[in-house]
Design a protein around this motif. Structure first.
Motif, PDB file in Angstrom:
ATOM      1  N   ALA A 217       6.272 -15.742 -52.315  1.00  0.00           N
ATOM      2  CA  ALA A 217       6.002 -15.373 -50.925  1.00  0.00           C
ATOM      3  C   ALA A 217       6.455 -16.472 -49.980  1.00  0.00           C
ATOM      4  O   ALA A 217       7.010 -16.191 -48.901  1.00  0.00           O
ATOM      5  N   LEU A 218       6.243 -17.731 -50.352  1.00  0.00           N
ATOM      6  CA  LEU A 218       6.689 -18.836 -49.507  1.00  0.00           C
ATOM      7  C   LEU A 218       8.203 -18.809 -49.322  1.00  0.00           C
ATOM      8  O   LEU A 218       8.718 -19.018 -48.212  1.00  0.00           O
ATOM      9  N   GLU A 219       8.918 -18.571 -50.434  1.00  0.00           N
ATOM     10  CA  GLU A 219      10.371 -18.464 -50.316  1.00  0.00           C
ATOM     11  C   GLU A 219      10.776 -17.305 -49.422  1.00  0.00           C
ATOM     12  O   GLU A 219      11.693 -17.418 -48.600  1.00  0.00           O
ATOM     13  N   ALA A 220      10.086 -16.170 -49.547  1.00  0.00           N
ATOM     14  CA  ALA A 220      10.439 -14.968 -48.788  1.00  0.00           C
ATOM     15  C   ALA A 220      10.282 -15.161 -47.286  1.00  0.00           C
ATOM     16  O   ALA A 220      11.041 -14.586 -46.494  1.00  0.00           O
ATOM     17  N   VAL A 221       9.289 -15.971 -46.875  1.00  0.00           N
ATOM     18  CA  VAL A 221       9.063 -16.170 -45.436  1.00  0.00           C
ATOM     19  C   VAL A 221       9.723 -17.447 -44.933  1.00  0.00           C
ATOM     20  O   VAL A 221       9.507 -17.856 -43.786  1.00  0.00           O
ATOM     21  N   GLY A 222      10.526 -18.071 -45.781  1.00  0.00           N
ATOM     22  CA  GLY A 222      11.258 -19.261 -45.348  1.00  0.00           C
ATOM     23  C   GLY A 222      10.451 -20.541 -45.376  1.00  0.00           C
ATOM     24  O   GLY A 222      10.850 -21.546 -44.775  1.00  0.00           O
ATOM     25  N   GLY A 223       9.320 -20.527 -46.075  1.00  0.00           N
ATOM     26  CA  GLY A 223       8.501 -21.735 -46.164  1.00  0.00           C
ATOM     27  C   GLY A 223       9.039 -22.708 -47.196  1.00  0.00           C
ATOM     28  O   GLY A 223       9.769 -22.329 -48.116  1.00  0.00           O
ATOM     29  N   LYS A 224       8.685 -23.971 -47.047  1.00  0.00           N
ATOM     30  CA  LYS A 224       9.090 -24.985 -48.015  1.00  0.00           C
ATOM     31  C   LYS A 224       8.232 -24.857 -49.267  1.00  0.00           C
ATOM     32  O   LYS A 224       7.026 -24.672 -49.183  1.00  0.00           O
ATOM     33  N   THR A 225       8.871 -24.965 -50.428  1.00  0.00           N
ATOM     34  CA  THR A 225       8.120 -24.939 -51.682  1.00  0.00           C
ATOM     35  C   THR A 225       7.994 -26.336 -52.289  1.00  0.00           C
ATOM     36  O   THR A 225       7.204 -26.530 -53.210  1.00  0.00           O
ATOM     37  N   ARG A 226       8.753 -27.297 -51.785  1.00  0.00           N
ATOM     38  CA  ARG A 226       8.654 -28.678 -52.267  1.00  0.00           C
ATOM     39  C   ARG A 226       8.302 -29.555 -51.070  1.00  0.00           C
ATOM     40  O   ARG A 226       9.128 -29.768 -50.181  1.00  0.00           O
ATOM     41  N   THR A 227       7.089 -30.038 -51.054  1.00  0.00           N
ATOM     42  CA  THR A 227       6.610 -30.790 -49.893  1.00  0.00           C
ATOM     43  C   THR A 227       6.076 -32.164 -50.273  1.00  0.00           C
ATOM     44  O   THR A 227       5.301 -32.765 -49.537  1.00  0.00           O
ATOM     45  N   GLY A 228       6.503 -32.667 -51.424  1.00  0.00           N
ATOM     46  CA  GLY A 228       6.148 -34.026 -51.817  1.00  0.00           C
ATOM     47  C   GLY A 228       4.652 -34.240 -51.928  1.00  0.00           C
ATOM     48  O   GLY A 228       3.940 -33.440 -52.536  1.00  0.00           O
ATOM     49  N   ASN A 229       4.172 -35.290 -51.288  1.00  0.00           N
ATOM     50  CA  ASN A 229       2.759 -35.648 -51.385  1.00  0.00           C
ATOM     51  C   ASN A 229       1.895 -34.977 -50.332  1.00  0.00           C
ATOM     52  O   ASN A 229       0.738 -35.379 -50.133  1.00  0.00           O
TER      53      ASN A 229
END
Length: 402
Positions: A217-229
């Motif tokens: 879902a995050l990918e579908a709405v353009g959200g970041k999936t890798r956000t470090g710490n």
């Protein structure tokens, strides 16, 4: 009673947890022993610790931790007599657990079908890389499972290379599912009288663990999936650099935590401004907010930041090394963590391992005994329990059956 055919890490920790909850576990080892007996570091008879096995009598620290509470017998399952002995064990067992590569147990004649034919009430559990009968052309190690599960691209920042979790996490999670499955199957057996085959895939276990987050879902709405710490959906939420160390602050999940943090930071106006006081708007300004928090932390020690935030109820904790966490007296008092124990030397000073991170308030639990030496219980199990004669045991030794 549990027959433990496992080696390496995933299976031995599964059977360890069963032993810690009160099961009798017989560890069946090949004549040369579980390969973990050769894993570093080693504890010598005088208590000294070495990276390599310089003394033949030294014991592997991993085997000390993974074989606690078990009895060790040796058995050559590639011989007809070995299979006869296995049959005698299975007739008296409740659970068999193995973590051979998929298909190996069947080829040896000790798979689920052969075992359940001996004892239809048996609970038979397999842990393999990909599940029974799946991907037979592949070998599975933790790093392979981390890669294939997506876990390596769940940490780090966008654009970073894959990040391996700094421990064998698939080997650690799979046995938890195995123990859950075994206990559920034992309960079902009490209701139905039927045995069960519990089939655990390391890839399935780790991917299922990963699936608790909404990656697709995050990918579908353009959200970041890798956000470090940092968790950019709940700002500020992450690990921040202080003057002397790092500290974790979880102030984004509830607005009153964030507002309390802003007031301590000397930014009371943010606590009144909807652009900062409410998480949906605050998270749109994640970079700005986190930079301000890090600037505030950076002028203070981690102890100072922790004390200030604890005083106003903001979730906070210093980032510790694994060794620091294992030495935590509160965890030891709860018996989540315990001392590593040598069979001759007793507790090994300064070294700790998992106990049973489940606190039963009305039941006694814990393994009690130190890890056995290879084949230590051959006589107790084969002669005293199964009833074979001393002459048979001597013949088996001569024929390399035990």
């Amino acid at each position: 009673m549990v027959l433990d055919l496992t080696s390496h890490k995933s299976g031995p920790f599964g059977t360890y947890y069963l032993a810690a909850m009160g099961a009798t576990v017989i560890k069946i080892e090949a004549l040369k022993g579980d390969s973990v007996r050769g894993y570093a570091p080693f504890i010598a008879p005088d208590g000294s610790m070495t990276m390599w096995k310089e003394d033949p009598a030294a014991m592997s620290l991993p085997i000390l931790n993974r074989a606690r509470g078990k009895q060790s017998v040796t058995l050559n399952l590639k011989t007809s007599e070995g299979l006869r002995i296995y049959k005698s064990l299975v007739e008296r067992a409740d659970v068999v657990m193995e973590n051979f590569a998929s298909g190996t147990a069947d080829r040896l004649g000790i798979g689920y079908e052969a075992t359940s034919a001996i004892n239809p009430r048996i609970i038979y559990c397999s842990i393999s890389g990909f599940g029974w009968g799946e991907m037979l052309n592949r070998k599975a190690f933790d790093v392979i499972i981390q890669a294939m599960s997506g876990m390596m691209l769940a940490s780090g920042e966008e654009g970073d290379p894959p990040v391996r979790i700094g421990m064998s996490i698939a080997d650690s999670i799979a046995p938890l599912y195995a123990v859950m499955g075994i206990n559920a199957a034992l309960y079902r057996r009490e209701m139905t009288g039927e045995g069960e085959y519990v089939d655990i895939s390391m890839l399935g276990a780790l991917t299922g663990f990963l699936a608790s987050e909404e990656w697709q879902a995050l990918e579908a709405v353009g959200g970041k999936t890798r956000t470090g710490n940092f968790n950019i959906r709940a700002t500020p939420f992450g690990a921040f650099r202080c003057r002397d160390a790092h500290i974790a602050i979880g102030a984004g999940s509830q607005d009153h935590f964030a507002c309390a943090l802003f007031r301590v930071m000397g930014r009371p106006e943010w606590a009144e401004d909807p652009n900062y006081a409410r998480n949906p708007e605050r998270s749109k300004r994640n970079a700005e907010v986190c930079a301000a928090v890090e600037e505030w932390c950076g002028s203070r020690t981690a102890d100072e930041v922790e004390a200030a935030l604890l005083e106003v109820g903001v979730p906070v904790g210093k980032v510790r090394t694994p060794a620091e966490s294992l030495a935590d007296p509160a965890l030891q008092a709860r018996r989540d963590i315990t001392n590593s124990v040598h069979p001759d030397l007793g507790p090994v000073g300064g070294l700790h391992t998992v106990d049973l991170p489940i606190r039963f308030h009305k039941s006694d639990y814990g393994t009690g005994s130190a890890a056995p030496r290879l084949g230590q219980h051959n006589t107790a199990v084969y002669r005293d329990w199964l009833g074979f004669s001393d002459e048979e045991l001597e013949a088996w030794k001569a024929d390399q059956v035990i």
